[in-house]
Design an enzyme around this catalytic site. Structure first.
Site, PDB file in Angstrom:
ATOM      1  N   THR A  60       0.826  -1.207   0.000  1.00  0.00           N
ATOM      2  CA  THR A  60       0.000   0.000   0.000  1.00  0.00           C
ATOM      3  C   THR A  60       0.865   1.263   0.000  1.00  0.00           C
ATOM      4  O   THR A  60       1.963   1.280   0.546  1.00  0.00           O
ATOM      5  CB  THR A  60      -0.979   0.026   1.193  1.00  0.00           C
ATOM      6  N   SER A 115      -8.711  -1.221   4.767  1.00  0.00           N
ATOM      7  CA  SER A 115      -8.362  -0.326   5.874  1.00  0.00           C
ATOM      8  C   SER A 115      -7.946   1.051   5.364  1.00  0.00           C
ATOM      9  O   SER A 115      -7.617   1.929   6.155  1.00  0.00           O
ATOM     10  CB  SER A 115      -7.195  -0.912   6.680  1.00  0.00           C
ATOM     11  N   THR A 170      -3.101   0.365  -3.552  1.00  0.00           N
ATOM     12  CA  THR A 170      -2.441  -0.838  -3.041  1.00  0.00           C
ATOM     13  C   THR A 170      -2.478  -2.007  -4.010  1.00  0.00           C
ATOM     14  O   THR A 170      -3.342  -2.065  -4.897  1.00  0.00           O
ATOM     15  CB  THR A 170      -3.122  -1.275  -1.715  1.00  0.00           C
TER      16      THR A 170
HETATM   17  N1  GLY Z   1      -4.926  -4.089   1.246  1.00  0.00           N
HETATM   18  C1  GLY Z   1      -4.943  -3.366   2.442  1.00  0.00           C
HETATM   19  C2  GLY Z   1      -6.239  -2.719   2.683  1.00  0.00           C
HETATM   20  O1  GLY Z   1      -6.906  -2.342   1.744  1.00  0.00           O
HETATM   21  O2  GLY Z   1      -6.634  -2.613   3.807  1.00  0.00           O
END
Ligand code: GLY
Length: 561
Positions: A374, A446, A392
């Site tokens: 990310t 997240s 990400t």
């Molecule tokens: N791939 C990490 C997130 O989107 O939380």
């Protein structure tokens, strides 16, 4: 226990090596200064060349969205372990002329042939399949998202904005200490992938080191071939066909139909009052609502009285982080599940949640989360428009696969779904039903870019990387800026903590004073000391203009004019 200790020692040693290499690269001028203070416009990105690319666009009259697209493409080239056109993300846009906010979701989607049971083997979930290899790959949204933002707000064409990324990929750039660390950390896996090993290892088969020159000629060609209509060329053209056919030949599910039917979604941004300001964030499947709920639980004005990073302050933070993550279990893709965000952000629920957060007592458990892929970038232009974007491919080098002819690193975003209820993903987040896999569904994220205004004027923007530590990292930096009136440079560098309720353990950075840690432990909190928790960048407006800083935990660029 022994393994845990040796992992910690390894990470601490690596962090020291990264720091030493950073000093060396700084001396070579390969890394930009960590913080900047400028009168008009600024870019803060987890990549110095990406920040430069965005800035160059604004110097030539481009706006914040143009700059964000140029910087995102360059960041995909320079931070290929974290993000790129094989992934997806979220963008929050503040358009100063109208004072309006826009939230763009270009998160990856589960393939149409995906199913809730796709990772069951002999009746048991095989979590590794969602993390590494072809079945881990979700339908990428990055190109569609950048194209959609550009179509609505841009003033430059895609190829013009892709030029710096293409140049970097073609001519090469020095590997940063963080990227070198990511390559060496995953070397044993990625050396088996023909595309990744040809790109990230030298002729002698050694992982590239900090300061070595990395070129990505195939990716340069792919970016060039996206032309002026990247959406069509990537999703319904030759590039998409090649990409899907490669993934399917390897045993994955992403099909030409998946690509052709992918659409980014413009969503209504969430808004929440805090500290005489308005905080804007992304709704589900992003985690903006979780951050806003945490802010809501922290009564305005009470925190400075507790003292920055004092034990009572940290106890208050731990309580709200836990409660926020407990409520996050109701989150998922709003096209598939009803996420009660409005209710969770209502004064009644916030009051109830605050009471629970204050009452919660520690209980011991075992394991922890850590920083992964990310990347984040922030832009403010001279008209006052702002973009906060997080993007990400999920974990470091995503599915640990590259489409070798296109030079695209493939995401492992399927791991952000619940592989099965109760089964933890790579971030130790336990799988919950609203986040179960379904065809075409977006996994819960997240990612939490935020923009804050006061009386309609830009105050600050922040965002970060590092799985669930994004939410708590952005929370702490926002509090540092809004409540403790720190500079962005100080705010992003202060030691942080992270608690996601389950596992019931508080991660604390090793720079948090031992005396504070001891007091928390004596209160019964089970702490796990971690070298670094995620990375956060921030830009803050002040009387003299804009101040911004990236997080030296990961590196990057902060620059403006
Ligand atoms: N791939 C990490 C997130 O989107 O939380």
């Amino acid at each position: 226990m022994h393994m845990e200790r040796s992992l910690r020692t390894h990470i601490a040693l690596t962090a020291r090596m990264v720091a030493a290499a950073a000093v060396a690269l700084l001396a070579l001028g390969a890394i930009a200064a960590r913080a900047a203070s400028v009168p008009h416009a600024m870019v803060v990105a987890e990549s110095a060349p990406a920040a430069k690319a965005g800035l160059a666009v604004m110097r030539r009259g481009g706006n914040a969205v143009d700059a964000a697209v140029a910087a995102a493409l360059a960041m995909g080239v320079t931070n290929p372990a974290s993000c790129g056109i094989g992934g997806g993300g979220f963008m929050l846009i503040y358009w100063a002329k109208t004072g309006r906010f826009y939230a763009l979701d270009y998160r990856e989607r589960a393939p149409l042939r995906a199913s809730a049971n796709m990772y069951l083997r002999n009746g048991r979930p095989d979590e590794a399949l969602a993390r590494t290899g072809p079945l881990a790959v979700a339908v990428p949204g990055e190109v569609a998202g950048l194209a959609a933002a550009l179509k609505r707000f841009g003033s430059r064409d895609f190829q013009t904005l892709a030029a710096p990324a293409i140049r970097l990929a073609e001519s090469g750039f020095p590997v940063t200490p963080h990227l070198a660390w990511e390559i060496s950390r995953t070397a044993d896996i990625i050396r088996h992938d023909p595309g990744l090993s040809a790109t990230f290892f030298d002729r002698g088969g050694n992982p590239l080191k900090a300061g070595d020159v990395l070129t990505e000629k195939r990716l340069a060609g792919t970016l060039r071939n996206l032309g002026k209509d990247p959406d069509k060329n990537f999703y319904r053209g030759k590039t998409g066909l090649e990409l899907a056919s490669f993934i399917q030949r390897q045993g994955g599910l992403v099909s030409p139909e998946d690509l052709a039917s992918y659409r980014p979604v413009w969503r209504t941004p969430l808004r929440f009052p805090f500290a005489e300001c308005e905080v804007y964030a992304l709704p589900p499947p992003a985690s903006g609502g979780v951050l806003l709920e945490m802010l809501g639980m922290l009564e305005k004005g009470h925190l400075p009285g507790l003292g920055f990073n004092s034990v009572p302050y940290l106890v208050r933070l731990i309580g709200v982080m836990r409660q926020g993550f407990i409520d996050r279990q109701q989150y998922g893709d709003p096209a598939f599940v009803k996420v009660p965000v409005k209710e969770l952000l209502s004064p009644e629920h916030i009051k109830e949640a605050r009471a629970l957060a204050l009452k919660r007592t520690p209980a011991p458990l075992k394991t922890a989360a850590h920083d992964h892929g990310t990347a984040n970038l922030l832009v403010v232009d001279s008209a006052g428009n702002a973009v906060a974007m997080t993007t990400t491919i999920n974990t470091i080098f995503g599915a640990k696969m590259m489409e070798p002819r296109l030079g695209i690193v493939l995401n492992d975003e399927m791991d952000d779904f619940a592989v099965a209820t109760g089964v933890r993903n790579v971030y130790r987040l336990a799988g919950v039903k609203p986040n179960a896999i379904a065809p075409g569904k977006r996994p819960l994220s997240s990612m939490t870019p935020i923009i804050v205004t006061k009386n309609g004027r830009f105050v600050m923007a922040a965002g970060g990387s590092g799985g669930p530590t994004i939410i708590t990292g952005v929370l702490q930096v926002a509090l540092d800026l809004l409540e403790f009136h720190m500079t962005p440079a100080r705010a992003v560098s202060e030691p942080r903590i992270h608690d996601q309720a389950n596992p019931d353990v508080v991660l604390v950075e090793e720079r948090l004073p031992v005396s504070t840690r001891n007091l928390l432990e004596r209160m019964g909190y089970r702490l796990k000391v971690w070298p670094e928790l995620g990375a956060v960048g921030a830009i803050m407006a002040g009387p003299e203009g804009l101040r911004g800083a990236f997080d030296s935990r990961k590196g990057g660029g902060a620059d403006g004019f």
